[in-house]
Design a protein around this motif. Sequence first.
Motif, short mmCIF file in Angstrom:
data_model
loop_
_atom_site.label_atom_id
_atom_site.label_comp_id
_atom_site.label_asym_id
_atom_site.label_seq_id
_atom_site.Cartn_x
_atom_site.Cartn_y
_atom_site.Cartn_z
N LEU A 366 43.40 26.56 44.80
CA LEU A 366 42.74 27.46 43.84
C LEU A 366 43.76 28.39 43.19
O LEU A 366 43.74 28.61 41.97
CB LEU A 366 41.65 28.27 44.54
N ALA A 367 44.63 28.96 44.00
CA ALA A 367 45.63 29.89 43.47
C ALA A 367 46.57 29.21 42.49
O ALA A 367 47.00 29.81 41.49
CB ALA A 367 46.42 30.50 44.62
N MET A 368 46.86 27.93 42.72
CA MET A 368 47.80 27.20 41.88
C MET A 368 47.16 26.68 40.59
O MET A 368 47.78 26.66 39.53
CB MET A 368 48.39 26.01 42.66
N ARG A 369 45.89 26.25 40.65
CA ARG A 369 45.33 25.46 39.56
C ARG A 369 44.23 26.16 38.77
O ARG A 369 43.87 25.71 37.68
CB ARG A 369 44.75 24.16 40.14
N VAL A 370 43.64 27.24 39.31
CA VAL A 370 42.41 27.77 38.73
C VAL A 370 42.64 29.15 38.12
O VAL A 370 43.21 30.04 38.76
CB VAL A 370 41.30 27.84 39.81
N ALA A 382 29.54 34.11 50.26
CA ALA A 382 30.54 33.56 51.18
C ALA A 382 31.78 33.08 50.42
O ALA A 382 32.92 33.32 50.88
CB ALA A 382 29.93 32.41 51.96
N LEU A 383 31.59 32.41 49.30
CA LEU A 383 32.74 31.92 48.53
C LEU A 383 33.53 33.08 47.93
O LEU A 383 34.77 33.04 47.88
CB LEU A 383 32.27 30.96 47.45
N TRP A 384 32.85 34.10 47.46
CA TRP A 384 33.53 35.28 46.93
C TRP A 384 34.42 35.91 48.00
O TRP A 384 35.59 36.22 47.76
CB TRP A 384 32.50 36.29 46.42
N VAL A 390 42.58 35.40 46.29
CA VAL A 390 43.63 34.58 45.68
C VAL A 390 43.32 34.17 44.24
O VAL A 390 44.21 33.69 43.53
CB VAL A 390 43.90 33.31 46.52
N VAL A 391 42.07 34.31 43.79
CA VAL A 391 41.71 33.90 42.44
C VAL A 391 40.57 34.78 41.96
O VAL A 391 39.73 35.21 42.75
CB VAL A 391 41.30 32.41 42.41
#
Length: 449
Positions: A366-370, A382-384, A390-391
Amino acid sequence: MKATEQFLNQRACVLGAGVSGIAAARLLAAHGGCVTLLDAAPEARLARARGALAGSGVLLRGGADTLPDEPFTLCIASPSIAPEHPWLRACTARGIPVAGEMELGYAFWRGRLLAVTGSKGKSSVVKLCADALTAAGLEAVPAGNYGVPLSACVLERPALPWAVVEVSSFQLEQVAAFRPDVAILLNLQADHLDRHGSMAAYARLKFRLFARQVAGDLALLPAGMDVPEPLPAGVAVQTFGSGGADWRYSPGRLAGRVGGAPGVLRFAGTWFDNPVLGEAAAAAAGALHACGLSPAQIEAGLAAFHPLPHRMQRLAVHRGVVYIDDSKATSLTALAAALKMTPEPVRLIAGGRLKEHDLGAVKELLAMRVRKVYLIGESTRALWAAWSPVVGCAACGDLPAAVAQAAREAAPGEAVLLSPGCASFDQFDGYAQRGDCFARLVQALEMTA
Protein backbone atom coordinates in the motif's frame (compact mmCIF):
# COMPACT_ATOMS: atom_id res chain seq x y z
CA MET A 1 -17.32 -48.25 -14.31
CA LYS A 2 -18.54 -45.75 -11.74
CA ALA A 3 -20.93 -46.80 -9.00
CA THR A 4 -24.32 -45.12 -9.42
CA GLU A 5 -26.50 -47.48 -7.35
CA GLN A 6 -26.44 -45.23 -4.29
CA PHE A 7 -28.18 -42.50 -6.31
CA LEU A 8 -30.82 -44.61 -8.09
CA ASN A 9 -34.50 -44.77 -7.04
CA GLN A 10 -33.85 -42.93 -3.78
CA ARG A 11 -36.25 -41.08 -1.52
CA ALA A 12 -34.01 -38.03 -1.40
CA CYS A 13 -33.92 -34.62 0.16
CA VAL A 14 -31.85 -31.93 -1.53
CA LEU A 15 -30.78 -29.01 0.64
CA GLY A 16 -30.71 -25.57 -0.96
CA ALA A 17 -32.70 -24.41 -4.01
CA GLY A 18 -29.86 -22.62 -5.77
CA VAL A 19 -28.53 -23.70 -9.16
CA SER A 20 -26.67 -26.73 -7.80
CA GLY A 21 -29.62 -27.87 -5.70
CA ILE A 22 -32.01 -27.58 -8.64
CA ALA A 23 -29.63 -29.54 -10.88
CA ALA A 24 -29.19 -32.28 -8.25
CA ALA A 25 -32.93 -32.60 -7.68
CA ARG A 26 -33.61 -32.90 -11.43
CA LEU A 27 -30.88 -35.52 -11.89
CA LEU A 28 -32.13 -37.66 -8.98
CA ALA A 29 -35.71 -37.45 -10.26
CA ALA A 30 -34.52 -38.49 -13.74
CA HIS A 31 -33.09 -41.64 -12.17
CA GLY A 32 -36.23 -42.76 -10.41
CA GLY A 33 -35.96 -40.69 -7.26
CA CYS A 34 -38.79 -39.33 -5.12
CA VAL A 35 -37.18 -35.95 -4.42
CA THR A 36 -37.93 -33.13 -1.99
CA LEU A 37 -35.99 -29.88 -2.45
CA LEU A 38 -35.76 -27.79 0.73
CA ASP A 39 -34.86 -24.13 1.10
CA ALA A 40 -35.06 -21.74 4.03
CA ALA A 41 -36.30 -18.90 1.80
CA PRO A 42 -40.06 -18.26 1.86
CA GLU A 43 -42.16 -19.71 -0.96
CA ALA A 44 -42.62 -16.26 -2.53
CA ARG A 45 -38.88 -16.06 -3.27
CA LEU A 46 -38.66 -19.44 -4.97
CA ALA A 47 -40.50 -18.68 -8.22
CA ARG A 48 -37.38 -19.18 -10.35
CA ALA A 49 -36.67 -22.54 -8.74
CA ARG A 50 -40.28 -23.62 -9.17
CA GLY A 51 -40.13 -22.76 -12.87
CA ALA A 52 -36.88 -24.66 -13.35
CA LEU A 53 -38.40 -27.74 -11.72
CA ALA A 54 -41.65 -27.71 -13.72
CA GLY A 55 -42.52 -31.18 -14.96
CA SER A 56 -39.67 -32.86 -13.05
CA GLY A 57 -41.79 -34.35 -10.29
CA VAL A 58 -39.63 -32.68 -7.61
CA LEU A 59 -41.47 -31.35 -4.54
CA LEU A 60 -40.17 -27.89 -3.58
CA ARG A 61 -40.63 -26.72 0.01
CA GLY A 62 -39.77 -23.17 1.05
CA GLY A 63 -39.56 -21.71 4.53
CA ALA A 64 -38.01 -24.92 5.85
CA ASP A 65 -36.22 -24.55 9.18
CA THR A 66 -36.06 -28.23 10.13
CA LEU A 67 -35.59 -31.46 8.20
CA PRO A 68 -39.01 -33.02 7.52
CA ASP A 69 -39.79 -36.16 9.47
CA GLU A 70 -39.85 -38.42 6.41
CA PRO A 71 -37.99 -41.67 5.66
CA PHE A 72 -35.32 -40.16 3.43
CA THR A 73 -32.69 -42.59 2.14
CA LEU A 74 -30.30 -39.95 0.75
CA CYS A 75 -29.44 -36.30 1.27
CA ILE A 76 -27.68 -34.07 -1.30
CA ALA A 77 -26.26 -30.92 0.25
CA SER A 78 -25.51 -27.78 -1.73
CA PRO A 79 -22.00 -26.37 -1.11
CA SER A 80 -23.37 -23.40 0.81
CA ILE A 81 -24.74 -25.70 3.52
CA ALA A 82 -22.07 -25.80 6.24
CA PRO A 83 -21.32 -29.14 7.95
CA GLU A 84 -22.72 -27.92 11.27
CA HIS A 85 -26.06 -26.83 9.76
CA PRO A 86 -29.05 -28.25 11.67
CA TRP A 87 -30.26 -30.04 8.53
CA LEU A 88 -27.00 -31.97 8.25
CA ARG A 89 -26.90 -32.67 11.96
CA ALA A 90 -30.37 -34.13 11.64
CA CYS A 91 -29.22 -36.33 8.75
CA THR A 92 -26.36 -37.62 10.88
CA ALA A 93 -28.64 -38.32 13.82
CA ARG A 94 -31.09 -40.21 11.60
CA GLY A 95 -28.41 -42.14 9.69
CA ILE A 96 -29.23 -40.56 6.32
CA PRO A 97 -26.24 -40.71 3.92
CA VAL A 98 -25.08 -37.28 2.73
CA ALA A 99 -23.31 -36.45 -0.53
CA GLY A 100 -22.57 -33.25 -2.42
CA GLU A 101 -24.04 -32.18 -5.75
CA MET A 102 -20.66 -32.52 -7.47
CA GLU A 103 -20.31 -36.09 -6.22
CA LEU A 104 -23.75 -36.90 -7.62
CA GLY A 105 -22.93 -35.36 -10.99
CA TYR A 106 -19.61 -37.19 -11.12
CA ALA A 107 -21.32 -40.56 -10.65
CA PHE A 108 -23.27 -40.09 -13.89
CA TRP A 109 -20.74 -38.13 -15.97
CA ARG A 110 -19.30 -40.24 -18.78
CA GLY A 111 -16.70 -37.84 -20.15
CA ARG A 112 -13.27 -36.98 -18.81
CA LEU A 113 -12.58 -34.39 -16.10
CA LEU A 114 -10.04 -31.62 -15.66
CA ALA A 115 -10.48 -30.16 -12.17
CA VAL A 116 -9.07 -26.91 -10.76
CA THR A 117 -8.95 -25.86 -7.13
CA GLY A 118 -7.00 -23.27 -5.16
CA SER A 119 -7.61 -20.07 -3.27
CA LYS A 120 -7.49 -17.60 -6.17
CA GLY A 121 -7.58 -17.68 -9.96
CA LYS A 122 -9.65 -20.84 -10.42
CA SER A 123 -12.37 -19.44 -12.67
CA SER A 124 -9.94 -17.87 -15.13
CA VAL A 125 -7.97 -21.11 -15.48
CA VAL A 126 -11.21 -23.10 -15.92
CA LYS A 127 -12.36 -20.73 -18.66
CA LEU A 128 -8.96 -20.80 -20.36
CA CYS A 129 -8.83 -24.61 -20.37
CA ALA A 130 -12.44 -25.11 -21.48
CA ASP A 131 -12.11 -22.55 -24.29
CA ALA A 132 -8.76 -23.97 -25.46
CA LEU A 133 -10.04 -27.56 -25.48
CA THR A 134 -13.14 -26.56 -27.44
CA ALA A 135 -11.13 -24.54 -29.96
CA ALA A 136 -8.87 -27.57 -30.46
CA GLY A 137 -11.85 -29.78 -31.32
CA LEU A 138 -12.28 -31.41 -27.90
CA GLU A 139 -15.54 -29.76 -26.88
CA ALA A 140 -15.56 -28.97 -23.17
CA VAL A 141 -17.98 -27.37 -20.75
CA PRO A 142 -16.93 -25.21 -17.77
CA ALA A 143 -18.61 -26.67 -14.71
CA GLY A 144 -18.73 -26.76 -10.94
CA ASN A 145 -18.28 -23.58 -8.97
CA TYR A 146 -17.85 -21.69 -12.26
CA GLY A 147 -20.06 -22.56 -15.20
CA VAL A 148 -22.93 -24.98 -14.65
CA PRO A 149 -23.27 -27.67 -11.97
CA LEU A 150 -21.86 -31.03 -13.02
CA SER A 151 -25.31 -32.56 -12.48
CA ALA A 152 -26.71 -30.14 -15.09
CA CYS A 153 -23.92 -31.13 -17.51
CA VAL A 154 -25.07 -34.75 -17.19
CA LEU A 155 -28.65 -33.79 -18.03
CA GLU A 156 -28.00 -31.25 -20.76
CA ARG A 157 -24.67 -32.13 -22.43
CA PRO A 158 -23.96 -35.77 -21.59
CA ALA A 159 -21.97 -36.60 -24.74
CA LEU A 160 -19.20 -34.03 -24.33
CA PRO A 161 -15.68 -35.47 -24.11
CA TRP A 162 -14.51 -33.07 -21.35
CA ALA A 163 -15.81 -31.11 -18.39
CA VAL A 164 -13.48 -28.54 -16.80
CA VAL A 165 -14.61 -28.25 -13.19
CA GLU A 166 -13.88 -25.49 -10.70
CA VAL A 167 -13.83 -27.13 -7.28
CA SER A 168 -14.17 -25.14 -4.06
CA SER A 169 -13.17 -26.18 -0.56
CA PHE A 170 -16.88 -26.28 0.30
CA GLN A 171 -17.47 -28.84 -2.45
CA LEU A 172 -14.49 -30.91 -1.32
CA GLU A 173 -16.10 -31.37 2.10
CA GLN A 174 -18.59 -33.78 0.52
CA VAL A 175 -16.49 -35.75 -2.00
CA ALA A 176 -15.85 -39.48 -1.72
CA ALA A 177 -15.44 -40.98 -5.21
CA PHE A 178 -14.78 -37.82 -7.27
CA ARG A 179 -11.75 -38.51 -9.48
CA PRO A 180 -10.42 -36.06 -12.09
CA ASP A 181 -8.18 -37.30 -14.88
CA VAL A 182 -6.15 -34.08 -14.58
CA ALA A 183 -6.17 -31.99 -11.38
CA ILE A 184 -4.62 -28.61 -10.59
CA LEU A 185 -4.06 -27.02 -7.18
CA LEU A 186 -3.22 -23.43 -8.13
CA ASN A 187 -2.29 -21.98 -4.74
CA LEU A 188 -3.08 -21.99 -1.03
CA GLN A 189 -3.83 -18.71 0.74
CA ALA A 190 -5.84 -17.87 3.82
CA ASP A 191 -9.50 -18.10 2.81
CA HIS A 192 -12.75 -19.35 4.32
CA LEU A 193 -11.06 -19.92 7.66
CA ASP A 194 -14.30 -18.87 9.34
CA ARG A 195 -15.71 -22.17 8.03
CA HIS A 196 -12.67 -24.45 8.01
CA GLY A 197 -11.04 -23.31 11.25
CA SER A 198 -7.36 -23.38 10.31
CA MET A 199 -4.98 -23.31 7.35
CA ALA A 200 -4.06 -26.94 8.07
CA ALA A 201 -7.68 -28.04 7.79
CA TYR A 202 -8.16 -25.90 4.68
CA ALA A 203 -5.07 -27.44 3.03
CA ARG A 204 -6.22 -30.98 3.83
CA LEU A 205 -9.55 -30.25 2.14
CA LYS A 206 -7.85 -28.91 -0.97
CA PHE A 207 -5.68 -32.01 -1.28
CA ARG A 208 -8.81 -34.19 -1.28
CA LEU A 209 -8.97 -33.28 -4.98
CA PHE A 210 -6.23 -35.85 -5.60
CA ALA A 211 -7.33 -38.53 -3.12
CA ARG A 212 -9.12 -40.78 -5.64
CA GLN A 213 -6.75 -40.35 -8.56
CA VAL A 214 -5.18 -43.50 -9.97
CA ALA A 215 -2.12 -44.48 -11.98
CA GLY A 216 -2.10 -42.56 -15.25
CA ASP A 217 -3.84 -39.47 -13.81
CA LEU A 218 -1.97 -36.17 -13.46
CA ALA A 219 -1.67 -33.87 -10.44
CA LEU A 220 -0.25 -30.37 -10.97
CA LEU A 221 1.09 -28.58 -7.87
CA PRO A 222 2.97 -25.33 -7.22
CA ALA A 223 6.71 -25.89 -7.04
CA GLY A 224 7.88 -26.16 -3.43
CA MET A 225 4.44 -26.68 -1.92
CA ASP A 226 4.32 -28.87 1.18
CA VAL A 227 2.11 -31.92 0.63
CA PRO A 228 0.20 -32.85 3.82
CA GLU A 229 0.06 -36.53 2.86
CA PRO A 230 1.36 -38.63 -0.04
CA LEU A 231 -0.66 -38.69 -3.24
CA PRO A 232 -1.95 -42.08 -4.43
CA ALA A 233 0.64 -44.43 -5.89
CA GLY A 234 1.15 -44.13 -9.62
CA VAL A 235 -0.31 -40.63 -10.00
CA ALA A 236 1.98 -38.49 -12.15
CA VAL A 237 2.96 -35.31 -10.31
CA GLN A 238 4.20 -32.24 -12.15
CA THR A 239 5.02 -28.82 -10.72
CA PHE A 240 4.59 -25.29 -12.03
CA GLY A 241 6.12 -21.97 -11.03
CA SER A 242 8.63 -19.33 -12.04
CA GLY A 243 11.74 -21.47 -11.68
CA GLY A 244 12.84 -25.02 -10.91
CA ALA A 245 9.45 -26.44 -11.95
CA ASP A 246 8.27 -28.79 -14.68
CA TRP A 247 6.23 -25.93 -16.20
CA ARG A 248 7.88 -22.53 -15.79
CA TYR A 249 6.78 -18.95 -16.37
CA SER A 250 9.08 -16.15 -17.45
CA PRO A 251 7.99 -12.92 -19.18
CA GLY A 252 6.50 -13.74 -22.55
CA ARG A 253 7.15 -17.50 -22.43
CA LEU A 254 6.29 -20.77 -20.75
CA ALA A 255 8.78 -23.62 -20.67
CA GLY A 256 7.92 -27.25 -20.09
CA ARG A 257 8.29 -30.79 -21.31
CA VAL A 258 6.27 -30.89 -24.52
CA GLY A 259 5.94 -34.37 -25.95
CA GLY A 260 8.64 -35.61 -23.56
CA ALA A 261 11.20 -33.04 -24.68
CA PRO A 262 11.94 -29.50 -23.44
CA GLY A 263 9.79 -26.93 -25.24
CA VAL A 264 8.80 -23.27 -25.11
CA LEU A 265 5.35 -21.71 -25.52
CA ARG A 266 5.09 -18.06 -26.53
CA PHE A 267 2.37 -15.96 -24.93
CA ALA A 268 3.73 -12.39 -24.87
CA GLY A 269 1.01 -9.75 -24.68
CA THR A 270 -1.69 -12.10 -23.40
CA TRP A 271 -3.75 -11.44 -20.29
CA PHE A 272 -1.67 -14.01 -18.41
CA ASP A 273 1.73 -12.52 -19.28
CA ASN A 274 2.56 -10.97 -15.91
CA PRO A 275 4.15 -12.20 -12.67
CA VAL A 276 0.78 -12.57 -10.93
CA LEU A 277 -0.99 -14.73 -13.53
CA GLY A 278 1.99 -16.27 -15.31
CA GLU A 279 2.25 -19.24 -12.96
CA ALA A 280 -1.45 -19.99 -13.45
CA ALA A 281 -0.79 -20.02 -17.19
CA ALA A 282 2.05 -22.49 -16.61
CA ALA A 283 -0.33 -24.79 -14.70
CA ALA A 284 -2.93 -24.54 -17.45
CA ALA A 285 -0.33 -25.30 -20.10
CA GLY A 286 0.70 -28.46 -18.25
CA ALA A 287 -2.92 -29.55 -17.92
CA LEU A 288 -3.80 -28.85 -21.55
CA HIS A 289 -0.70 -30.70 -22.73
CA ALA A 290 -1.84 -33.71 -20.68
CA CYS A 291 -5.27 -33.44 -22.32
CA GLY A 292 -3.64 -33.85 -25.72
CA LEU A 293 -3.29 -30.29 -27.02
CA SER A 294 -0.30 -29.33 -29.15
CA PRO A 295 1.95 -26.37 -28.31
CA ALA A 296 0.32 -24.33 -31.09
CA GLN A 297 -3.15 -25.08 -29.73
CA ILE A 298 -2.13 -24.06 -26.19
CA GLU A 299 -0.58 -20.83 -27.50
CA ALA A 300 -3.78 -20.12 -29.47
CA GLY A 301 -5.88 -20.64 -26.35
CA LEU A 302 -3.76 -18.20 -24.34
CA ALA A 303 -3.86 -15.61 -27.12
CA ALA A 304 -7.65 -15.84 -27.52
CA PHE A 305 -8.48 -15.60 -23.82
CA HIS A 306 -10.84 -12.84 -22.69
CA PRO A 307 -10.93 -12.25 -18.92
CA LEU A 308 -14.05 -12.81 -16.88
CA PRO A 309 -16.00 -9.82 -15.54
CA HIS A 310 -14.93 -8.22 -12.26
CA ARG A 311 -11.35 -9.49 -12.53
CA MET A 312 -8.98 -6.60 -13.28
CA GLN A 313 -11.50 -5.39 -15.87
CA ARG A 314 -10.55 -2.01 -17.32
CA LEU A 315 -13.92 -0.31 -17.66
CA ALA A 316 -13.16 3.19 -18.93
CA VAL A 317 -10.76 6.10 -19.06
CA HIS A 318 -12.36 9.30 -17.78
CA ARG A 319 -10.40 12.55 -17.84
CA GLY A 320 -7.17 10.61 -18.11
CA VAL A 321 -7.98 8.32 -15.16
CA VAL A 322 -8.50 4.58 -15.76
CA TYR A 323 -11.24 2.80 -13.78
CA ILE A 324 -10.63 -0.88 -12.99
CA ASP A 325 -13.19 -3.37 -11.64
CA ASP A 326 -11.58 -6.09 -9.53
CA SER A 327 -14.63 -6.74 -7.35
CA LYS A 328 -13.82 -10.47 -7.34
CA ALA A 329 -10.87 -9.68 -5.02
CA THR A 330 -12.45 -10.79 -1.75
CA SER A 331 -9.21 -11.40 0.16
CA LEU A 332 -6.18 -9.28 0.98
CA THR A 333 -4.00 -11.63 -1.06
CA ALA A 334 -6.15 -10.91 -4.11
CA LEU A 335 -5.98 -7.18 -3.34
CA ALA A 336 -2.18 -7.38 -3.25
CA ALA A 337 -2.17 -9.19 -6.61
CA ALA A 338 -4.32 -6.43 -8.11
CA LEU A 339 -1.93 -3.74 -6.93
CA LYS A 340 1.00 -5.61 -8.49
CA MET A 341 -0.90 -5.90 -11.81
CA THR A 342 -1.80 -2.20 -12.01
CA PRO A 343 1.02 -0.17 -13.60
CA GLU A 344 -0.55 3.22 -12.79
CA PRO A 345 -0.45 4.92 -9.37
CA VAL A 346 -3.55 3.66 -7.57
CA ARG A 347 -6.48 5.21 -5.77
CA LEU A 348 -7.86 2.12 -4.08
CA ILE A 349 -11.46 1.44 -3.09
CA ALA A 350 -11.44 -1.29 -0.44
CA GLY A 351 -13.59 -2.69 2.33
CA GLY A 352 -16.62 -4.83 3.01
CA ARG A 353 -16.89 -7.89 5.22
CA LEU A 354 -13.46 -9.08 6.34
CA LYS A 355 -12.55 -12.75 5.93
CA GLU A 356 -9.16 -12.61 7.68
CA HIS A 357 -7.33 -10.89 10.52
CA ASP A 358 -3.77 -10.12 9.39
CA LEU A 359 -4.45 -6.66 7.98
CA GLY A 360 -0.81 -5.61 8.10
CA ALA A 361 0.41 -8.03 5.43
CA VAL A 362 -0.34 -5.55 2.62
CA LYS A 363 0.92 -2.38 4.33
CA GLU A 364 4.26 -2.26 2.53
CA LEU A 365 2.58 -2.66 -0.86
CA LEU A 366 0.00 0.00 0.00
CA ALA A 367 2.76 2.43 0.93
CA MET A 368 4.56 1.77 -2.36
CA ARG A 369 1.67 1.68 -4.84
CA VAL A 370 -1.34 3.55 -3.45
CA ARG A 371 -1.97 7.29 -3.37
CA LYS A 372 -5.05 6.98 -1.16
CA VAL A 373 -7.51 4.35 0.08
CA TYR A 374 -11.27 4.99 0.00
CA LEU A 375 -12.86 2.71 2.60
CA ILE A 376 -16.37 1.25 2.41
CA GLY A 377 -18.48 -1.15 4.43
CA GLU A 378 -18.35 -2.66 7.88
CA SER A 379 -14.56 -3.13 7.89
CA THR A 380 -13.88 0.63 7.60
CA ARG A 381 -12.78 1.12 11.20
CA ALA A 382 -10.48 -1.92 11.25
CA LEU A 383 -8.85 -1.10 7.91
CA TRP A 384 -8.39 2.56 8.87
CA ALA A 385 -6.64 1.56 12.09
CA ALA A 386 -4.33 -0.86 10.28
CA TRP A 387 -3.52 1.15 7.15
CA SER A 388 -3.73 4.87 7.95
CA PRO A 389 -0.20 4.98 9.44
CA VAL A 390 1.26 4.19 5.97
CA VAL A 391 -1.27 5.57 3.46
CA GLY A 392 -3.94 8.24 3.40
CA CYS A 393 -7.41 6.85 4.06
CA ALA A 394 -10.92 8.24 3.66
CA ALA A 395 -13.95 6.71 5.39
CA CYS A 396 -16.55 6.89 2.60
CA GLY A 397 -19.17 4.49 3.89
CA ASP A 398 -20.51 3.17 0.62
CA LEU A 399 -19.42 2.64 -2.96
CA PRO A 400 -21.14 5.68 -4.56
CA ALA A 401 -19.43 8.01 -2.09
CA ALA A 402 -16.07 6.31 -2.62
CA VAL A 403 -16.27 6.56 -6.42
CA ALA A 404 -17.32 10.18 -6.25
CA GLN A 405 -14.46 11.20 -3.95
CA ALA A 406 -11.85 9.16 -5.82
CA ALA A 407 -12.99 10.69 -9.13
CA ARG A 408 -12.66 14.22 -7.70
CA GLU A 409 -9.17 13.60 -6.37
CA ALA A 410 -7.61 11.40 -9.07
CA ALA A 411 -5.14 12.96 -11.50
CA PRO A 412 -4.58 12.00 -15.14
CA GLY A 413 -2.34 8.94 -15.38
CA GLU A 414 -3.71 7.39 -12.17
CA ALA A 415 -6.07 4.45 -11.71
CA VAL A 416 -9.18 4.17 -9.54
CA LEU A 417 -9.14 0.50 -8.59
CA LEU A 418 -12.03 -1.32 -6.94
CA SER A 419 -10.23 -4.25 -5.30
CA PRO A 420 -12.03 -4.56 -1.96
CA GLY A 421 -10.03 -7.32 -0.26
CA CYS A 422 -13.25 -8.25 1.53
CA ALA A 423 -16.49 -10.10 0.91
CA SER A 424 -19.42 -8.02 -0.29
CA PHE A 425 -22.26 -9.34 1.82
CA ASP A 426 -22.47 -6.38 4.20
CA GLN A 427 -23.79 -4.15 1.38
CA PHE A 428 -24.37 -6.37 -1.69
CA ASP A 429 -25.71 -9.79 -2.67
CA GLY A 430 -22.32 -10.78 -4.05
CA TYR A 431 -19.14 -9.54 -5.71
CA ALA A 432 -20.87 -9.41 -9.13
CA GLN A 433 -23.53 -7.00 -7.86
CA ARG A 434 -20.79 -4.88 -6.29
CA GLY A 435 -18.85 -4.80 -9.56
CA ASP A 436 -21.96 -3.99 -11.59
CA CYS A 437 -22.68 -1.10 -9.22
CA PHE A 438 -19.14 0.20 -9.73
CA ALA A 439 -19.54 -0.03 -13.51
CA ARG A 440 -22.78 1.98 -13.41
CA LEU A 441 -21.15 4.65 -11.25
CA VAL A 442 -18.22 4.91 -13.66
CA GLN A 443 -20.59 5.14 -16.62
CA ALA A 444 -22.45 7.93 -14.84
CA LEU A 445 -19.18 9.87 -14.49
CA GLU A 446 -18.71 9.72 -18.24
CA MET A 447 -22.29 10.80 -18.94
CA THR A 448 -22.04 13.84 -16.68
CA ALA A 449 -18.63 14.95 -17.95
